[in-house]
Design an enzyme around this catalytic site. Structure first.
Site, PDB file in Angstrom:
ATOM      1  N   TYR A   1     -14.234   3.705  11.792  1.00  0.00           N
ATOM      2  CA  TYR A   1     -12.587   3.725  11.440  1.00  0.00           C
ATOM      3  C   TYR A   1     -11.922   4.234  12.626  1.00  0.00           C
ATOM      4  O   TYR A   1     -11.051   3.397  13.149  1.00  0.00           O
ATOM      5  CB  TYR A   1     -12.287   4.567  10.273  1.00  0.00           C
ATOM      6  CG  TYR A   1     -10.884   4.793   9.925  1.00  0.00           C
ATOM      7  CD1 TYR A   1      -9.967   3.816   9.321  1.00  0.00           C
ATOM      8  CD2 TYR A   1     -10.202   5.831  10.358  1.00  0.00           C
ATOM      9  CE1 TYR A   1      -8.823   4.138   9.295  1.00  0.00           C
ATOM     10  CE2 TYR A   1      -8.746   6.147   9.808  1.00  0.00           C
ATOM     11  CZ  TYR A   1      -8.156   5.366   9.501  1.00  0.00           C
ATOM     12  OH  TYR A   1      -6.867   5.138   9.222  1.00  0.00           O
TER      13      TYR A   1
ATOM     14  N   GLY B   1       0.970  -1.374  -0.008  1.00  0.00           N
ATOM     15  CA  GLY B   1       0.130   0.113   0.009  1.00  0.00           C
ATOM     16  C   GLY B   1       0.920   1.332  -0.031  1.00  0.00           C
ATOM     17  O   GLY B   1       1.942   1.236  -0.182  1.00  0.00           O
TER      18      GLY B   1
HETATM   19  C1  UD2 Z   1      -9.720  11.244   8.093  1.00  0.00           C
HETATM   20  C2  UD2 Z   1      -9.179  10.555   9.319  1.00  0.00           C
HETATM   21  C3  UD2 Z   1      -7.488  10.429   9.349  1.00  0.00           C
HETATM   22  C4  UD2 Z   1      -7.317   9.976   7.927  1.00  0.00           C
HETATM   23  C5  UD2 Z   1      -7.976  10.410   6.709  1.00  0.00           C
HETATM   24  C6  UD2 Z   1      -7.921   9.661   5.379  1.00  0.00           C
HETATM   25  C7  UD2 Z   1     -10.593  11.520  11.206  1.00  0.00           C
HETATM   26  C8  UD2 Z   1     -10.647  12.778  11.925  1.00  0.00           C
HETATM   27  N1  UD2 Z   1      -9.254  11.437  10.621  1.00  0.00           N
HETATM   28  O1  UD2 Z   1      -9.144  12.445   8.147  1.00  0.00           O
HETATM   29  O2  UD2 Z   1      -7.027   9.772  10.337  1.00  0.00           O
HETATM   30  O3  UD2 Z   1      -7.445   8.338   8.289  1.00  0.00           O
HETATM   31  O4  UD2 Z   1      -9.291  10.570   6.917  1.00  0.00           O
HETATM   32  O5  UD2 Z   1      -6.837  10.005   4.970  1.00  0.00           O
HETATM   33  O6  UD2 Z   1     -11.407  10.605  11.195  1.00  0.00           O
HETATM   34  N2  UD2 Z   1     -12.981  17.278   2.056  1.00  0.00           N
HETATM   35  C9  UD2 Z   1     -13.650  18.339   1.149  1.00  0.00           C
HETATM   36  N3  UD2 Z   1     -13.874  17.578  -0.056  1.00  0.00           N
HETATM   37  C10 UD2 Z   1     -13.384  16.249  -0.305  1.00  0.00           C
HETATM   38  C11 UD2 Z   1     -13.087  15.606   0.633  1.00  0.00           C
HETATM   39  C12 UD2 Z   1     -12.558  16.028   1.851  1.00  0.00           C
HETATM   40  O7  UD2 Z   1     -13.479  19.414   1.483  1.00  0.00           O
HETATM   41  O8  UD2 Z   1     -13.779  15.889  -1.364  1.00  0.00           O
HETATM   42  C13 UD2 Z   1     -12.826  17.884   3.393  1.00  0.00           C
HETATM   43  C14 UD2 Z   1     -13.391  17.155   4.681  1.00  0.00           C
HETATM   44  O9  UD2 Z   1     -14.668  17.562   4.731  1.00  0.00           O
HETATM   45  C15 UD2 Z   1     -12.576  17.695   5.923  1.00  0.00           C
HETATM   46  C16 UD2 Z   1     -11.073  17.863   5.221  1.00  0.00           C
HETATM   47  O10 UD2 Z   1     -11.244  17.943   3.818  1.00  0.00           O
HETATM   48  O11 UD2 Z   1     -12.940  18.733   6.551  1.00  0.00           O
HETATM   49  C17 UD2 Z   1     -10.023  16.599   5.555  1.00  0.00           C
HETATM   50  O12 UD2 Z   1     -10.800  15.167   5.010  1.00  0.00           O
HETATM   51  P1  UD2 Z   1     -10.102  13.994   4.991  1.00  0.00           P
HETATM   52  O13 UD2 Z   1     -11.030  12.991   4.642  1.00  0.00           O
HETATM   53  O14 UD2 Z   1      -8.959  13.992   4.106  1.00  0.00           O
HETATM   54  O15 UD2 Z   1      -9.476  13.581   6.283  1.00  0.00           O
HETATM   55  P2  UD2 Z   1     -10.015  13.668   7.720  1.00  0.00           P
HETATM   56  O16 UD2 Z   1      -9.165  14.740   8.489  1.00  0.00           O
HETATM   57  O17 UD2 Z   1     -11.427  13.544   8.099  1.00  0.00           O
END
Ligand code: UD2
Length: 373
Positions: free
Chosen positions: A184, A10
């Site tokens: 998760y 991965g």
């Molecule tokens: C989650 C996990 C992190 C890691 C990651 C996957 C939490 C708090 N953290 O991080 O451990 O596993 O996922 O890499 O559960 N966003 C957008 N548009 C998109 C996608 C995301 O605006 O198309 C925003 C989302 O709403 C958030 C930010 O980007 O505010 C980060 O999102 P993410 O899914 O990359 O990461 P995060 O911090 O939820």
């Protein structure tokens, strides 16, 4: 040493494999080549180092695990299902792959290889829920998620749980109370606690590394359930606008995958962090807007992001790592700054032809009521 890396085909695992081989170790990989990550029916990924021995198998398969452990002196457990949103409606699959997977591996280690020199397990910042904040009036606070009623007013910033004033994000140390907000995240807490408790009981030196938001080459760009840097890269490369939840001013601690691999190597080579959990991040928060503008300039995307005026259930507002412990116990120092790292991600991404399945994945989240207005 002879070393087993689960999930070694991965994103993180393969960079770690490269580093271990460079150091002269022998490496065996146990990986199920998950189709959501690797594409259906694809064999050994072309980026996986030729000197790594690949055992294709699932961490829940006792026989495959026993076979993979033969002669091994250290284990890095990187195998996991990683879609945070998806984990909320495929609960059994996530608990099985992650929590049960760790249990099967640990049973086999206990039965076959009690004399391991080290176990290193991939934990996650997701177990914190929201990061640490400081309130002007109340001092340091550990808020839970922002209430839906606040978010539906599009009042995005975190407020003090005591006096409701807006609070400022601060680097999050390992002793902040854990509030996992997704299935998760619960399974990642399981990973960490299962490994640390079994390691402690059998005196196998064990380290749990709490990864922050990892980005870099080899991230599965066509996997719409992965992190935002990969998702936005995929959108821009396909000529589609990245969709931004909230106002784009939420921040994350983006850490380059090679720094994560280096932290793993340090955990193997040093005993300072044995039996402990350690943050691995850049130590700095970056907003989505900063990510978008840097990525767009490096990928050569000249469109505008789409601010969708919605939010994702369970999302935190800010979390960055306090890396004092990693510095002190492991001698870890992040070596790739964000601009350099995004350059590296974009240079690699431009060589890829990802399939943009982001809209479908978003529709699925919406169908489950996990995207709100
Ligand atoms: C989650 C996990 C992190 C890691 C990651 C996957 C939490 C708090 N953290 O991080 O451990 O596993 O996922 O890499 O559960 N966003 C957008 N548009 C998109 C996608 C995301 O605006 O198309 C925003 C989302 O709403 C958030 C930010 O980007 O505010 C980060 O999102 P993410 O899914 O990359 O990461 P995060 O911090 O939820």
């Amino acid at each position: 040493m002879k070393i087993l890396v689960t999930g070694g085909a991965g994103f993180v695992g393969s960079h770690l494999v490269d580093l271990l081989l460079e150091r002269g170790h022998q490496v065996r990989v146990l990986d199920n080549l998950e189709p959501q990550v690797h594409g259906a029916g694809r064999g050994r990924p072309e980026y996986l180092h030729a000197e790594a021995e690949l055992v294709v198998g699932d961490v829940r398969d006792r026989d495959a695990v026993r076979h993979a452990l033969r002669g091994v002196e250290a284990v890095f457990h990187q195998a996991a299902a990683v879609g945070v949103g998806q984990s909320m409606y495929e609960i059994e699959r996530y608990v099985s792959a992650n929590s049960l997977g760790a249990a099967v591996l640990l049973d086999a280690i206990h039965a076959e290889r009690k004399d391991l020199a080290k176990m290193v397990v991939a934990s996650s910042m997701s177990i914190y829920g929201e990061g640490l904040y400081v309130c002007e009036g109340c001092g340091p606070v550990h808020p839970r998620l922002r209430p839906d009623a606040q978010l539906s007013e599009h009042d995005w910033e975190m407020r003090c749980p005591g006096c409701r004033r807006i609070v400022a994000p601060a680097p999050t140390p390992e002793d902040k109370p854990l509030y996992p907000t997704s299935v998760y995240a619960v399974t990642k807490r399981d990973h960490e606690e299962l490994f640390l408790s079994v390691g402690e009981a059998y005196r196998i030196p064990t380290v749990a590394l709490r990864y922050f938001n990892i980005y870099g080459p080899r991230q599965a760009l066509s996997n719409p359930y992965t992190g935002v840097a990969a998702i936005f890269s995929c959108r821009m490369l396909s000529g589609n606008a990245p969709s931004v939840f909230e106002d784009g001013l939420q921040s994350r601690d983006f850490v380059h995958v090679r720094d994560i691999a280096r932290a793993n190597l340090l955990a193997l080579e040093n005993s300072g962090a044995d039996y402990q959990a350690v943050n691995v991040g850049s130590g700095r928060g970056t907003t989505l807007r900063e990510l978008i503008s840097l990525l767009a300039s490096r990928i050569g995307y000249d469109g505008h992001p789409d601010y969708v005026q919605r939010f994702r259930a369970g999302d935190i507002r800010h979390c960055s790592a306090d890396i004092t412990r990693a510095r002190k116990l492991l001698g870890f120092e992040p070596s790739i700054d964000f601009e350099q790292g995004v350059d590296d991600l974009a240079a690699w991404a431009r060589t890829q032809r990802p399939i943009d399945a982001v809209d479908t994945a978003r529709a699925e989240l919406a169908r489950h009521g996990l995207i709100r207005q």
